[in-house]
Design an enzyme around this catalytic site. Structure first.
Site, PDB file in Angstrom:
ATOM      1  N   HIS A  20       0.842  -1.202   0.000  1.00 37.23           N
ATOM      2  CA  HIS A  20       0.000   0.000   0.000  1.00 37.23           C
ATOM      3  C   HIS A  20       0.880   1.257   0.000  1.00 37.23           C
ATOM      4  CE1 HIS A  20      -3.231  -2.543   2.157  1.00 37.23           C
ATOM      5  NE2 HIS A  20      -3.668  -2.314   0.925  1.00 37.23           N
ATOM      6  N   ARG A  99      -2.058  -6.077  -8.074  1.00 38.64           N
ATOM      7  CA  ARG A  99      -0.984  -6.990  -7.699  1.00 38.64           C
ATOM      8  C   ARG A  99      -0.761  -8.042  -8.764  1.00 38.64           C
ATOM      9  NH1 ARG A  99      -3.671  -7.884  -2.085  1.00 38.64           N
ATOM     10  NH2 ARG A  99      -5.066  -8.767  -3.589  1.00 38.64           N
ATOM     11  N   SER A 137      -3.283  -7.655   2.674  1.00 42.44           N
ATOM     12  CA  SER A 137      -3.629  -7.478   4.085  1.00 42.44           C
ATOM     13  C   SER A 137      -4.172  -8.771   4.679  1.00 42.44           C
ATOM     14  CB  SER A 137      -4.662  -6.356   4.242  1.00 42.44           C
ATOM     15  OG  SER A 137      -4.114  -5.125   3.899  1.00 42.44           O
TER      16      SER A 137
END
Length: 181
Positions: A20, A99, A137
């Site tokens: 991030h 990603r 995450s």
């Protein structure tokens, strides 16, 4: 004088990862002002409350080595439609991090919907840097919960927050088990 280019980088940031932060820094270089929008999104069952996630992201930005860049980044929470949030902060650009190819289809559909909602706000995709493409995450939380080392994926400050939260949850679980029924 032209209007400042304002971009929004939205996410849940539960917790904020090095991936991030990489996108935040790179996105901030593309705009005059970057708003990191922390989505309330209770439906995802976040580990951290919205205000905790806002504080976590703000703390990470405060520790960026480029002080001039950090000064152009603001963190805000939102619980409305992303397009409405973008318009409310004067953004003409939404930045989304990708990603892997698996992210693209979902993000492509979302960008199309957002374009129909407001064609004046553009969506830009930033590929994660090679060293961050595998970080999510969700995986950070799973690895941390099971006692794994997440220090390569998040800052030491976030590691401390994760440890504290997992300790709270363990304590809460112990209290439930220890309470006579």
């Amino acid at each position: 004088m032209s209007q400042p280019r304002i971009g929004v980088y939205p996410g849940t940031f539960d917790p904020v990862t090095n991936g991030h932060l990489d996108v935040i820094v790179r996105a901030a270089a593309l705009v005059d002002r970057l708003i990191v929008g922390v989505a309330k999104n209770d439906g995802k069952g976040p580990l951290f409350k919205t205000d905790e996630r806002v504080a976590m992201v703000a703390d990470e930005i405060a520790h960026l080595p480029d002080r001039a860049l950090a000064a152009r980044i603001e963190v805000r929470s939102f619980d409305v439609l992303l397009m409405n949030f973008a318009v409310s902060v004067g953004a003409r650009l939404i930045i989304r991090g990708l990603r892997a190819v698996s992210d693209f289809e979902y993000e492509f559909q979302m960008a199309g919907m957002n374009s129909h909602l407001n064609p004046d706000v553009e969506t830009v995709f930033l590929m994660s840097s090679d060293r961050h493409q595998f970080i999510s995450s969700r995986f950070v939380k799973e690895i941390g919960w099971l006692g794994g080392d997440v220090g390569h994926f998040v800052s030491p400050r976030v590691v401390d927050r994760l440890k504290a939260r997992f300790a709270e949850q363990d304590h809460a679980a112990a209290q439930v088990v220890a309470t006579p029924g």
